[in-house]
Design an enzyme around this catalytic site. Sequence first.
Site, PDB file in Angstrom:
ATOM      1  N   GLY A 127      27.854  77.350  59.784  1.00 25.90           N
ATOM      2  CA  GLY A 127      28.906  77.868  60.687  1.00 25.90           C
ATOM      3  C   GLY A 127      29.985  76.820  60.889  1.00 25.90           C
ATOM      4  O   GLY A 127      30.661  76.418  59.952  1.00 25.90           O
ATOM      5  N   VAL A 139      27.909  77.540  55.238  1.00 23.73           N
ATOM      6  CA  VAL A 139      26.680  76.784  55.541  1.00 23.73           C
ATOM      7  C   VAL A 139      26.877  76.074  56.878  1.00 23.73           C
ATOM      8  O   VAL A 139      27.784  75.259  57.018  1.00 23.73           O
ATOM      9  CB  VAL A 139      26.377  75.732  54.444  1.00 23.73           C
ATOM     10  N   GLY A 145      20.735  89.640  70.452  1.00 21.41           N
ATOM     11  CA  GLY A 145      21.837  89.745  69.479  1.00 21.41           C
ATOM     12  C   GLY A 145      21.779  88.680  68.399  1.00 21.41           C
ATOM     13  O   GLY A 145      22.713  88.536  67.614  1.00 21.41           O
ATOM     14  N   GLU A 197      19.910  91.110  63.421  1.00 21.40           N
ATOM     15  CA  GLU A 197      20.499  92.423  63.147  1.00 21.40           C
ATOM     16  C   GLU A 197      19.423  93.501  63.319  1.00 21.40           C
ATOM     17  O   GLU A 197      18.217  93.189  63.334  1.00 21.40           O
ATOM     18  CB  GLU A 197      20.969  92.483  61.682  1.00 21.40           C
ATOM     19  N   ASP A 215      19.266  84.874  53.481  1.00 23.08           N
ATOM     20  CA  ASP A 215      20.425  84.139  54.017  1.00 23.08           C
ATOM     21  C   ASP A 215      20.290  82.618  53.765  1.00 23.08           C
ATOM     22  O   ASP A 215      21.196  82.006  53.197  1.00 23.08           O
ATOM     23  CB  ASP A 215      20.588  84.476  55.509  1.00 23.08           C
ATOM     24  N   LYS A 222      29.053  84.571  52.076  1.00 22.09           N
ATOM     25  CA  LYS A 222      28.113  83.874  51.196  1.00 22.09           C
ATOM     26  C   LYS A 222      27.794  84.657  49.923  1.00 22.09           C
ATOM     27  O   LYS A 222      27.431  84.062  48.914  1.00 22.09           O
ATOM     28  CB  LYS A 222      26.776  83.656  51.928  1.00 22.09           C
ATOM     29  N   LYS A 226      22.498  79.822  51.155  1.00 22.27           N
ATOM     30  CA  LYS A 226      23.020  78.506  51.551  1.00 22.27           C
ATOM     31  C   LYS A 226      22.465  77.400  50.643  1.00 22.27           C
ATOM     32  O   LYS A 226      23.166  76.446  50.326  1.00 22.27           O
ATOM     33  CB  LYS A 226      22.688  78.245  53.025  1.00 22.27           C
TER      34      LYS A 226
HETATM   35  N1  LIG Z   1      29.367  85.943  62.413  1.00 29.24           N
HETATM   36  C1  LIG Z   1      29.004  84.706  62.086  1.00 29.24           C
HETATM   37  O1  LIG Z   1      28.574  83.912  62.916  1.00 29.24           O
HETATM   38  C2  LIG Z   1      29.139  84.246  60.658  1.00 29.24           C
HETATM   39  C3  LIG Z   1      28.871  82.895  60.349  1.00 29.24           C
HETATM   40  C4  LIG Z   1      29.040  82.434  59.039  1.00 29.24           C
HETATM   41  C5  LIG Z   1      29.417  83.330  58.045  1.00 29.24           C
HETATM   42  N2  LIG Z   1      29.628  84.644  58.362  1.00 29.24           N
HETATM   43  C6  LIG Z   1      30.061  85.558  57.290  1.00 29.24           C
HETATM   44  O2  LIG Z   1      31.435  85.863  57.493  1.00 29.24           O
HETATM   45  C7  LIG Z   1      31.694  87.204  57.090  1.00 29.24           C
HETATM   46  C8  LIG Z   1      32.245  87.972  58.280  1.00 29.24           C
HETATM   47  O3  LIG Z   1      31.281  87.969  59.296  1.00 29.24           O
HETATM   48  P1  LIG Z   1      31.486  88.804  60.643  1.00 29.24           P
HETATM   49  O4  LIG Z   1      30.414  88.381  61.551  1.00 29.24           O
HETATM   50  O5  LIG Z   1      32.909  88.727  61.043  1.00 29.24           O
HETATM   51  O6  LIG Z   1      31.160  90.274  60.117  1.00 29.24           O
HETATM   52  P2  LIG Z   1      31.655  91.652  60.784  1.00 29.24           P
HETATM   53  O7  LIG Z   1      31.894  91.475  62.229  1.00 29.24           O
HETATM   54  O8  LIG Z   1      30.691  92.680  60.321  1.00 29.24           O
HETATM   55  O9  LIG Z   1      33.071  91.902  60.097  1.00 29.24           O
HETATM   56  C9  LIG Z   1      33.195  92.237  58.746  1.00 29.24           C
HETATM   57  C10 LIG Z   1      34.621  92.678  58.529  1.00 29.24           C
HETATM   58  O10 LIG Z   1      34.781  93.006  57.144  1.00 29.24           O
HETATM   59  C11 LIG Z   1      35.476  94.247  57.062  1.00 29.24           C
HETATM   60  N3  LIG Z   1      35.126  94.886  55.805  1.00 29.24           N
HETATM   61  C12 LIG Z   1      33.908  95.163  55.330  1.00 29.24           C
HETATM   62  N4  LIG Z   1      34.011  95.802  54.133  1.00 29.24           N
HETATM   63  C13 LIG Z   1      35.347  95.905  53.886  1.00 29.24           C
HETATM   64  C14 LIG Z   1      36.101  96.478  52.834  1.00 29.24           C
HETATM   65  N5  LIG Z   1      35.511  97.053  51.787  1.00 29.24           N
HETATM   66  N6  LIG Z   1      37.454  96.409  52.920  1.00 29.24           N
HETATM   67  C15 LIG Z   1      38.072  95.838  53.979  1.00 29.24           C
HETATM   68  N7  LIG Z   1      37.400  95.276  55.011  1.00 29.24           N
HETATM   69  C16 LIG Z   1      36.053  95.321  54.956  1.00 29.24           C
HETATM   70  C17 LIG Z   1      35.034  95.038  58.272  1.00 29.24           C
HETATM   71  O11 LIG Z   1      35.978  96.054  58.543  1.00 29.24           O
HETATM   72  P3  LIG Z   1      35.865  96.989  59.857  1.00 29.24           P
HETATM   73  O12 LIG Z   1      36.231  96.082  61.019  1.00 29.24           O
HETATM   74  O13 LIG Z   1      36.891  98.036  59.671  1.00 29.24           O
HETATM   75  O14 LIG Z   1      34.457  97.475  59.903  1.00 29.24           O
HETATM   76  C18 LIG Z   1      35.030  93.930  59.332  1.00 29.24           C
HETATM   77  O15 LIG Z   1      36.318  93.755  59.839  1.00 29.24           O
HETATM   78  C19 LIG Z   1      30.359  87.770  56.585  1.00 29.24           C
HETATM   79  O16 LIG Z   1      30.325  87.652  55.201  1.00 29.24           O
HETATM   80  C20 LIG Z   1      29.329  86.877  57.252  1.00 29.24           C
HETATM   81  O17 LIG Z   1      28.129  86.784  56.520  1.00 29.24           O
HETATM   82  C21 LIG Z   1      29.509  85.104  59.644  1.00 29.24           C
END
Ligand SMILES: NC(=O)c1ccc[n+]([C@@H]2O[C@H](COP(=O)([O-])OP(=O)(O)OC[C@H]3O[C@@H](n4cnc5c(N)ncnc54)[C@H](OP(=O)(O)O)[C@@H]3O)[C@@H](O)[C@H]2O)c1
Length: 345
Positions: free
Chosen positions: A158, A156, A211, A214, A225, A129, A229
Amino acid sequence: MVITVRIILVGYGVVGQSFTSMLLRRRHETVKDYGLNPKVVAIVDRGGAAINAKGLDLEKMLALKRQKGSVSVDNEFGFRGKPPLEVIESVEAEVLVEASSTNVKDGEPGLSHIKTAFKTGKHVVTTNKGPLALAFPTLTELAAYNKVYLRFSGTVGGGTPVLELAKKCLAGDKILAIRGILNGTTNYILTEMAEKHVTFQQALGSAQKLGYAETDPSMDIDGIDPACKVVIMANWIMNKKLTLKDVDVQGIRGVTLEALEKAAKRGNTIKLVGSIDGEARVAPTEVSKHDPLCVSGVLNAVTFVSEFAGEETIIGRGAGGPETASAILRDLLDIRHNLADKMLM
Ligand SMILES: NC(=O)c1ccc[n+]([C@@H]2O[C@H](COP(=O)([O-])OP(=O)(O)OC[C@H]3O[C@@H](n4cnc5c(N)ncnc54)[C@H](OP(=O)(O)O)[C@@H]3O)[C@@H](O)[C@H]2O)c1
């Protein structure tokens, strides 16, 4: 017609890994039922990259990430320390899937990933986002200029198709206003406070234990957040060229048990509502318990008020790896559909 789409996946956390798991499970259907052959040619995390022009072995990538922490340690295809921008610039692909961490201060690193993809002629699907909240108008202009698609369904709701309902199902009608419960964590906290009569701190503690929140919950509880959206919906659905600084934001730290009890006496409760009518706003708001928007727990709900169809409310799980991965796949199918239309022209 089956179209092969080569994918660079940046960010291999919860969402990125769920996305590759889903591709493994749904490969047969995506090809057979939808004519999409997704081929992941690069995956990048903070440790570096794995790159294979013929398509990476996704089962191996998942196992490597879980066991060793980075895909870059792969003996054959790993590149330790290789930065995402270098991968996006040099690897041939049709689509960048951007799933790196959200940052609302400057949008990085996602913003540069997206801009670099556009400049090198790649379409982008993002769940991040941050870049959209800070630079939506610029990014859509840049995508149009480079003749590529930018899709962001997972930002927005999920996996819940909030953006699609307004943009596609209500196409032709005019959306006059949007009201939404756009953040599961704050909705869980407010629901706990209202139903179990626990304090904000107690409810936050239980959200953290489960969980949902955060360790640093400020993005959620300070309303940032849901404000991101609101920006995305205002731009995409209502054509308002806003960024995060234009949203009036108030979080839920100040919501008291007394205020919830007073609202309950009026048949209402307090929800963190993101709204776009005259202006864009996120604020704790009294909502009738009979309003379809009044969902409990971690659910999200969005009501669209449109000129002809009236009020429509969509409810669903707002976050989660598999849910958000399904939104990525939906966006890829949309891009595939557009590419197929162009080929037929
Ligand atoms: N989780 C949800 O339910 C959800 C829902 C909607 C949107 N989102 C969005 O989707 C995105 C991913 O979410 P997530 O939950 O998967 O987050 P996450 O588990 O924290 O994963 C983030 C990933 O990004 C990588 N990363 C961060 N900085 C980087 C960089 N500079 N270069 C290369 N890789 C980098 C991290 O690498 P490492 O693995 O090496 O640390 C990790 O693999 C976020 O922007 C989040 O806001 C998440």
